[in-house]
Enzyme design. Structure first.
Site, PDB file in Angstrom:
ATOM      1  CD  GLU A   1      -5.116   0.232  -5.270  1.00  0.00           C
ATOM      2  OE1 GLU A   1      -4.563   1.203  -4.741  1.00  0.00           O
ATOM      3  OE2 GLU A   1      -5.974   0.347  -6.174  1.00  0.00           O
TER       4      GLU A   1
ATOM      5  CG  HIS B   1      -1.480   2.907  -5.628  1.00  0.00           C
ATOM      6  ND1 HIS B   1      -2.762   3.066  -6.102  1.00  0.00           N
ATOM      7  CD2 HIS B   1      -0.681   3.363  -6.620  1.00  0.00           C
ATOM      8  CE1 HIS B   1      -2.716   3.584  -7.309  1.00  0.00           C
ATOM      9  NE2 HIS B   1      -1.479   3.779  -7.649  1.00  0.00           N
TER      10      HIS B   1
ATOM     11  CG  ASP C   1       2.100  -1.261 -12.104  1.00  0.00           C
ATOM     12  OD1 ASP C   1       2.708  -0.801 -13.085  1.00  0.00           O
ATOM     13  OD2 ASP C   1       1.616  -0.536 -11.225  1.00  0.00           O
TER      14      ASP C   1
ATOM     15  CG  ASN D   1      -4.755   4.601  -3.111  1.00  0.00           C
ATOM     16  OD1 ASN D   1      -3.633   4.614  -3.616  1.00  0.00           O
ATOM     17  ND2 ASN D   1      -5.633   3.646  -3.354  1.00  0.00           N
TER      18      ASN D   1
HETATM   19  C1  GLP Z   1      -0.809   4.204 -11.336  1.00  0.00           C
HETATM   20  C2  GLP Z   1       0.448   3.317 -11.331  1.00  0.00           C
HETATM   21  C3  GLP Z   1       1.438   3.760 -10.284  1.00  0.00           C
HETATM   22  C4  GLP Z   1       1.614   5.262 -10.325  1.00  0.00           C
HETATM   23  C5  GLP Z   1       0.314   5.919  -9.984  1.00  0.00           C
HETATM   24  C6  GLP Z   1       0.387   7.435  -9.910  1.00  0.00           C
HETATM   25  O1  GLP Z   1      -1.857   3.720 -10.568  1.00  0.00           O
HETATM   26  N1  GLP Z   1       0.156   1.937 -11.150  1.00  0.00           N
HETATM   27  O2  GLP Z   1       2.665   3.075 -10.498  1.00  0.00           O
HETATM   28  O3  GLP Z   1       2.620   5.665  -9.435  1.00  0.00           O
HETATM   29  O4  GLP Z   1      -0.615   5.558 -10.989  1.00  0.00           O
HETATM   30  O5  GLP Z   1       0.252   7.994 -11.165  1.00  0.00           O
HETATM   31  P1  GLP Z   1       0.579   9.488 -11.539  1.00  0.00           P
HETATM   32  O6  GLP Z   1       2.056   9.576 -11.582  1.00  0.00           O
HETATM   33  O7  GLP Z   1      -0.064   9.693 -12.870  1.00  0.00           O
HETATM   34  O8  GLP Z   1      -0.022  10.329 -10.464  1.00  0.00           O
END
Ligand code: GLP
Length: 241
Positions: A143, A138, A67, A136
């Site tokens: 989402e 995702h 993404d 959440n």
């Molecule tokens: C972002 C990314 C996700 C990732 C998520 C969790 O929103 N788009 O791909 O998994 O954050 O991030 P973290 O690993 O910092 O908790």
């Protein structure tokens, strides 16, 4: 689903990196699906070390990232393109021409999404997709929704995600409101999926995603149906089980 339970973040990172390195050693031309966020940073650090020690080479690997934020160019400090360079690509022997990230600056987002899906197909699909877990539920930026979105698409980030990601920006207003993300079909078609989850803050959502019903309101729950899904999680993240 295979569960690898680890003591802490460092062990989680080592185990996940081991799975990725094994994939690349067995198939040096692998297509890796990569993720951003704090969860995979340690995994990337291990891969960098093993690349430097000559244990694994990314010379013939191709990558597709999950993404990108809409409106951030590749040089923006908080773009996912920049994140990947700083945390992995600049430190391993990969050819930058073999790395792919959705273009958050594309003026025609629908065309960019179609291009990205076609690119994944033209590479022969993803051999191993690495994922983190959003607070959440995702994955990528898929989402919570009423349906599972299939291909790469543009999303409005939820308030929960904007809140969670504002720590990386000057303030909440600076967090982009939209992103481009691979869809659930793209992720589910990967031949193998590895997810890294660490810390007590993810414990409740991890339980809902993998030990509750499969529902688009918890997008990661679809992975329960994936034929080769490995969850690498530390004790804190597993404490609600
Ligand atoms: C972002 C990314 C996700 C990732 C998520 C969790 O929103 N788009 O791909 O998994 O954050 O991030 P973290 O690993 O910092 O908790």
């Amino acid at each position: 689903m295979r569960l690898i339970r680890t003591k802490d973040y460092d062990e989680m990172s080592r185990r996940a990196a081991g799975l990725i390195a094994a994939q690349v050693i067995m198939k040096p031309t692998s297509v890796l699906g990569l993720a951003t966020g704090s969860s995979p940073v340690g995994t990337y650090q291990n891969l960098i070390e093993w690349c430097h020690s000559g244990d694994v080479s990314f010379r013939n690997v191709k990558t597709v990232n999950l993404d990108e934020y809409v409106g951030l160019d590749a040089e923006h400090e908080q773009s996912y393109a920049k994140f990947m360079h700083v945390n992995l690509f600049d430190h391993i022997d990969i050819d930058p021409a073999n790395t792919n990230i959705p273009d958050g600056m594309a003026s025609q987002t629908e065309e960019e999404c179609a291009r990205y899906d076609a690119l994944i197909q033209s590479l022969g699909g993803i051999d191993l997709q690495l994922l983190g877990l959003g607070p959440n539920g995702h994955i990528g930026f898929n989402e919570p929704e009423e349906i599972f979105e299939k291909g790469t698409h543009r999303v409005s980030l939820t308030q929960a995600t904007i809140q969670a990601n504002k720590r990386f920006f000057e303030n909440e207003a600076a967090v982009p409101r939209y992103a481009l993300t691979m869809g659930i079909r793209d992720i589910m078609q990967a031949r193998r999926v590895v997810m890294v989850v660490s810390g007590a803050g993810k414990a409740e959502i991890l339980k809902q995603a993998f030990f509750g019903p499969v529902t688009p309101s918890v997008p990661a729950s679809i992975l329960q149906f994936h034929p080769d899904f490995t969850l690498v999680a530390d004790e804190e993240a597993l404490k609600c089980l």
